[in-house]
Each structure stands twice: as structure tokens, then as C-alpha cells.
Design a protein around this motif. Structure first.
Motif, PDB file in Angstrom:
ATOM      1  N   GLN A 160      51.176 139.651  21.402  1.00 34.55           N
ATOM      2  CA  GLN A 160      50.224 138.585  21.067  1.00 34.55           C
ATOM      3  C   GLN A 160      50.890 137.583  20.132  1.00 34.55           C
ATOM      4  O   GLN A 160      51.527 137.950  19.145  1.00 34.55           O
ATOM      5  N   ASP A 161      50.726 136.303  20.430  1.00 35.61           N
ATOM      6  CA  ASP A 161      51.312 135.202  19.659  1.00 35.61           C
ATOM      7  C   ASP A 161      50.164 134.331  19.151  1.00 35.61           C
ATOM      8  O   ASP A 161      49.424 133.763  19.942  1.00 35.61           O
ATOM      9  N   ARG A 162      50.030 134.221  17.828  1.00 36.32           N
ATOM     10  CA  ARG A 162      48.946 133.434  17.231  1.00 36.32           C
ATOM     11  C   ARG A 162      49.469 132.172  16.546  1.00 36.32           C
ATOM     12  O   ARG A 162      48.780 131.597  15.705  1.00 36.32           O
ATOM     13  N   THR A 163      50.665 131.717  16.907  1.00 36.64           N
ATOM     14  CA  THR A 163      51.211 130.509  16.291  1.00 36.64           C
ATOM     15  C   THR A 163      50.547 129.272  16.878  1.00 36.64           C
ATOM     16  O   THR A 163      49.904 129.317  17.932  1.00 36.64           O
ATOM     17  N   GLY A 198      47.963 127.715  16.114  1.00 33.16           N
ATOM     18  CA  GLY A 198      46.505 127.708  16.137  1.00 33.16           C
ATOM     19  C   GLY A 198      45.874 128.174  17.433  1.00 33.16           C
ATOM     20  O   GLY A 198      44.711 127.860  17.706  1.00 33.16           O
ATOM     21  N   MET A 199      46.621 128.905  18.259  1.00 35.90           N
ATOM     22  CA  MET A 199      46.063 129.421  19.510  1.00 35.90           C
ATOM     23  C   MET A 199      46.532 130.848  19.735  1.00 35.90           C
ATOM     24  O   MET A 199      47.453 131.316  19.080  1.00 35.90           O
ATOM     25  N   VAL A 200      45.868 131.536  20.647  1.00 40.33           N
ATOM     26  CA  VAL A 200      46.255 132.896  20.983  1.00 40.33           C
ATOM     27  C   VAL A 200      46.904 132.866  22.365  1.00 40.33           C
ATOM     28  O   VAL A 200      46.282 132.432  23.337  1.00 40.33           O
ATOM     29  N   ARG A 201      48.167 133.293  22.413  1.00 38.70           N
ATOM     30  CA  ARG A 201      48.907 133.348  23.674  1.00 38.70           C
ATOM     31  C   ARG A 201      49.590 134.700  23.771  1.00 38.70           C
ATOM     32  O   ARG A 201      49.629 135.459  22.817  1.00 38.70           O
ATOM     33  N   THR A 202      50.168 134.977  24.939  1.00 34.53           N
ATOM     34  CA  THR A 202      50.940 136.205  25.118  1.00 34.53           C
ATOM     35  C   THR A 202      52.405 135.830  25.245  1.00 34.53           C
ATOM     36  O   THR A 202      52.809 135.148  26.190  1.00 34.53           O
ATOM     37  N   GLU A 203      53.172 136.271  24.263  1.00 36.73           N
ATOM     38  CA  GLU A 203      54.609 136.008  24.238  1.00 36.73           C
ATOM     39  C   GLU A 203      55.326 137.027  25.108  1.00 36.73           C
ATOM     40  O   GLU A 203      54.930 138.187  25.183  1.00 36.73           O
ATOM     41  N   HIS A 214      56.389 132.655  27.480  1.00 35.79           N
ATOM     42  CA  HIS A 214      55.000 133.107  27.413  1.00 35.79           C
ATOM     43  C   HIS A 214      54.492 133.399  28.822  1.00 35.79           C
ATOM     44  O   HIS A 214      55.052 132.910  29.801  1.00 35.79           O
TER      45      HIS A 214
END
Length: 182
Positions: free
Chosen positions: A135-138, A140-145, A157
């Protein structure tokens, strides 16, 4: 008497199990990560020649010494290269994409597609255990690294807006990849 023999047999089996080596064995690759389609021989050979058991660990100084500035920025500092101005976005040659840091085979040209985003995109890895999703929260969003499972380097991603059969789009940085033709 039967009870004693039973417990002796159980004890012998437990002892035998404890004395066997517990070293994990490397997976022998024969099919795609979906498990239903045979992989081409050149991919099977690449997967079986690059072990995941040997985790690659280096200091940041060692990584700086072996990677270019752009590779270091993307792979170790989780940067992103510019879209459309990278090496593999338009590559249509058949082959395998490896982690540029540790040579872990991760993606095949057979699952590459033109996403229109400006980065090389794939709908699935060669084998799920070759990558790690975090999980990537950089920003200001939530993505999947997507990281390399062997060295932990940042590759790109994954998004859920890709084509069939997976519906996934692995959006990767060319600077994080090395490509070898079939």
C-alpha cells in the motif's frame, strides 16, 4: 499393547519429520501465474535460473555505485520517470522484463499492452511471487505499489483498470526494468 505400539509409531514419525531438512525448495515454473496457460520455454528457463531464495540486500551506497542516477531515483527513492519519454513504453519486441537492480524476471512481453498512459503496462506478472504489492499513501492518495520481491526496489504501481483477463494494469517505470529479447 496396541496403544503402546500406536504411540511408538507416532513418536517415530514425529522424529523422522523433525530430522528432515526444512530448507524451502525453489518453485519449478511451468505455467503462468493464472495456472492455466503453459509458459514459453524461454520464460520458464529465465524463471528457473533466477532464484527468489537469494534476497538481494545492499547499502544505499552500494546501490548508488551500480545504478544510474535515474535508476536510483526510481528504484530506491520510489520516483517516477516522465511518461512517453522512456525506453520501453513503445517496445513491441518479444522478451522478458527484469528488475534493473537485481535481474529478477518479472514481466513478459506477452502480457504487455498499450495503456495510453506513457509508461510500459502489463496485465499480469510472469509469476505472482516475483513481485510484491504494498500500500502506497504518498501524494494524498491510496495506491498499490509494485516492488521487486527479491530486492525490494520500486518498480511502479498496479491499478484495476486494465484489460481482460485480469482487469489489472501494472504501470511500470522503464528505468526500473531491463529487457532481454527472446
Amino acid at each position: 499393547m496396541k496403544v503402546i505400539h500406536y504411540f511408538m509409531m507416532i513418536g517415530a514419525l514425529q522424529l523422522a519429520a523433525c530430522t528432515q531438512q526444512s530448507k524451502p525448495t525453489e518453485m519449478a515454473y511451468t505455467t503462468a501465474s493464472t495456472g492455466d496457460k503453459p509458459l514459453p520455454d524461454y520464460i520458464v528457463q529465465a524463471l528457473n535460473s533466477e532464484s527468489l531464495q537469494d534476497t538481494v540486500v545492499k547499502t544505499e551506497e552500494e546501490w548508488r555505485a551500480i545504478l544510474t542516477k535515474e535508476e536510483y531515483f526510481v528504484l530506491r527513492q520510489e520516483g517516477t520517470e516522465r511518461p512517453f519519454a522512456n525506453e520501453y513504453n513503445d517496445n513491441k519486441t518479444e522478451g522478458i522484463y527484469y528488475c534493473a537492480a537485481c535481474h529478477n524476471p518479472m514481466f513478459s512481453s506477452g502480457t504487455k499492452f498499450d495503456s495510453g498512459t506513457g509508461w510500459p503496462s502489463f496485465y499480469q506478472p510472469i509469476a505472482n511471487e516475483r513481485i510484491k504489492e504494498v500500500q502506497d499513501r504518498t501524494l494524498g492518495m491510496v495506491r498499490t505499489e509494485v516492488e521487486c520481491a527479491r530486492c525490494g526496489s520500486h518498480i511502479g504501481h498496479v491499478f484495476d483498470d486494465g484489460p481482460a483477463p485480469t482487469g489489472l494494469r501494472y504501470c511500470l517505470n522503464s528505468a526500473a526494468l531491463d529487457f532481454e529479447k527472446k
